[in-house]
Design an enzyme around this catalytic site. Structure first.
Site, PDB file in Angstrom:
ATOM      1  N   TRP A  29       0.800  -1.306  -0.370  1.00 26.31           N
ATOM      2  CA  TRP A  29      -0.377  -0.059  -0.159  1.00 26.31           C
ATOM      3  C   TRP A  29       0.677   1.323  -0.362  1.00 26.31           C
ATOM      4  O   TRP A  29       2.268   0.708   0.636  1.00 26.31           O
ATOM      5  CB  TRP A  29      -0.357   0.461   0.981  1.00 26.31           C
ATOM      6  CG  TRP A  29      -1.360   0.916   1.634  1.00 26.31           C
ATOM      7  CD1 TRP A  29      -3.010   1.103   1.251  1.00 26.31           C
ATOM      8  CD2 TRP A  29      -1.376   2.886   2.065  1.00 26.31           C
ATOM      9  NE1 TRP A  29      -4.075   2.765   1.203  1.00 26.31           N
ATOM     10  CE2 TRP A  29      -3.202   2.983   1.410  1.00 26.31           C
ATOM     11  CE3 TRP A  29      -0.058   3.281   2.778  1.00 26.31           C
ATOM     12  CZ2 TRP A  29      -3.043   4.074   2.925  1.00 26.31           C
ATOM     13  CZ3 TRP A  29      -0.781   4.059   3.309  1.00 26.31           C
ATOM     14  CH2 TRP A  29      -1.955   4.464   3.463  1.00 26.31           C
ATOM     15  N   SER A  96       4.374  -5.643   2.581  1.00 26.29           N
ATOM     16  CA  SER A  96       4.105  -5.209   3.432  1.00 26.29           C
ATOM     17  C   SER A  96       2.274  -5.184   3.773  1.00 26.29           C
ATOM     18  O   SER A  96       2.488  -6.146   3.774  1.00 26.29           O
ATOM     19  CB  SER A  96       3.961  -3.320   2.673  1.00 26.29           C
ATOM     20  OG  SER A  96       3.435  -2.324   3.648  1.00 26.29           O
ATOM     21  N   MET A  97       1.282  -4.568   2.760  1.00 21.09           N
ATOM     22  CA  MET A  97      -0.105  -5.046   2.845  1.00 21.09           C
ATOM     23  C   MET A  97       0.186  -6.738   2.439  1.00 21.09           C
ATOM     24  O   MET A  97      -0.978  -6.883   2.506  1.00 21.09           O
ATOM     25  CB  MET A  97      -0.701  -3.927   2.571  1.00 21.09           C
ATOM     26  CG  MET A  97      -1.137  -4.057   1.381  1.00 21.09           C
ATOM     27  SD  MET A  97      -3.263  -2.749   0.808  1.00 21.09           S
ATOM     28  CE  MET A  97      -3.985  -4.431   1.554  1.00 21.09           C
ATOM     29  N   ASP A 226      12.562  -0.023  10.371  1.00 17.45           N
ATOM     30  CA  ASP A 226      11.126   0.222   9.367  1.00 17.45           C
ATOM     31  C   ASP A 226      10.271   1.367  10.510  1.00 17.45           C
ATOM     32  O   ASP A 226       9.646   1.114  10.913  1.00 17.45           O
ATOM     33  CB  ASP A 226      10.335  -1.091   8.961  1.00 17.45           C
ATOM     34  CG  ASP A 226       9.001  -0.976   7.940  1.00 17.45           C
ATOM     35  OD1 ASP A 226       8.472   0.064   8.281  1.00 17.45           O
ATOM     36  OD2 ASP A 226       8.877  -1.641   7.690  1.00 17.45           O
ATOM     37  N   HIS A 255      11.091   1.010   5.271  1.00 17.94           N
ATOM     38  CA  HIS A 255      10.238   0.319   4.956  1.00 17.94           C
ATOM     39  C   HIS A 255      10.623  -0.594   3.587  1.00 17.94           C
ATOM     40  O   HIS A 255      10.005  -1.417   3.631  1.00 17.94           O
ATOM     41  CB  HIS A 255       8.667   0.419   4.905  1.00 17.94           C
ATOM     42  CG  HIS A 255       7.289  -0.305   4.496  1.00 17.94           C
ATOM     43  ND1 HIS A 255       7.603  -1.248   5.766  1.00 17.94           N
ATOM     44  CD2 HIS A 255       6.995   0.322   4.021  1.00 17.94           C
ATOM     45  CE1 HIS A 255       6.233  -1.763   4.777  1.00 17.94           C
ATOM     46  NE2 HIS A 255       5.738  -0.913   3.656  1.00 17.94           N
TER      47      HIS A 255
END
Length: 294
Positions: A29, A96-97, A226, A255
């Site tokens: 995302w 990530s997501m 992160d 990240h």
């Protein structure tokens, strides 16, 4: 590039690159599958077939009002694989997501569908702060993100992406153009998908999905710096809950490791998945002589 039709009729864009062992690359995302391009090229050169979707609501996929939950996201991946004609077990990587999609796909579709699983800077097992997850992101901070998105989404993304890549006042691990390209990708998404998907990754608890990883080779990679998805709330917890997983901490990395640590990440993925050429050679050697074309 092809489109697959989801159960609800949503058209899902995906890239289908290379030949060999199939690997699905799920983006984070608020970006698109383009974030995986460099890794996909290298994996493709090593004999893998790469399936790289744009999540519903993002990139070149449709932007429906509904469907921004992980059961639907997982079913969307299954629809893409069916459209691509892939029935064999796949490697699946989530950034990530996208890590949540990996977890839900493994538990919802079954182990027989997955050969390898990788969680990169992932939201698994849980982002929001709770009694179980004291190192998670406080709810008020998540609420502030929602408020800023509603107030000035373009402005929020500029600030968010600088933190995403660890861009400081005097230092930066990526070029301005990388940040600008990510901003472009983020603004391709609709406002509704952006908000709804953020709600999904921020609040979904993936702990019930993790027992399904048993017996599946799993790789976890997370940067120790992160600030978007803190490692103490996610990567380190996931490594404890998936005890057989290989866990790599990228010291000092933010990240967006697919850019800040590009070569290291690609090499780690190549080591994890290996080359697909051996499997291709086995397939070629299995062709009867009278069916071989010279």
């Amino acid at each position: 590039m092809p489109y697959a039709k989801a159960k609800d009729g949503t058209m899902l864009y995906y890239k289908d690159w290379g030949r060999g062992h199939p690997i699905v690359l799920m983006h984070g995302w608020p970006l698109t599958g383009d974030t995986w391009d460099d890794a996909a090229v290298r994996l493709g050169e090593e004999g893998h077939r790469l399936i790289i979707p744009d999540r519903r609501g993002f990139g070149r996929s449709d932007q429906p009002w509904d469907g921004y939950d992980y059961d639907t996201f997982s079913d969307d991946v299954a629809a893409i694989l069916e459209d691509a004609g892939i029935s064999e077990p796949v490697g699946i990587v989530g950034f990530s997501m996208g890590g949540g999609e990996v977890a839900r796909f493994v538990s919802r579709q079954g182990k027989g569908r997955v050969s390898h699983a990788a969680l990169i800077s992932s939201v698994v097992p849980h982002v929001v702060q709770s009694d179980f997850n004291p190192d998670g992101v406080p709810q008020e901070q998540l609420d502030a993100i929602t408020a800023e998105l509603k107030k000035d989404r373009a402005g929020f993304m500029t600030t968010f992406l600088k933190q995403f890549y660890g861009v400081g006042f005097m230092t930066s691990s990526v070029s301005d153009e990388v940040v600008e390209n990510s901003h472009r990708q983020a603004m391709m998404a609709g406002a509704r998908p952006t908000l709804a998907a953020a709600q999904a990754w921020a609040t979904t608890d993936f702990r019930p999905d993790l027992p399904a990883f048993e017996g599946i080779p799993t790789l976890i990679i997370h940067g120790t710096a992160d600030k978007n998805v803190p490692i103490d709330a996610t990567g380190r917890v996931a490594a404890k809950l998936i005890p057989h997983a290989d866990f790599l901490e990228y010291d000092g990395s933010p990240h967006g490791v697919f850019e800040t640590d590009k070569e290291r990440l690609i090499n780690d993925l190549l080591e994890f998945f290996g080359t697909g050429r051996a499997a291709e050679a086995d397939q070629r050697s299995a062709i009867p002589l009278n069916e071989t074309t010279l």
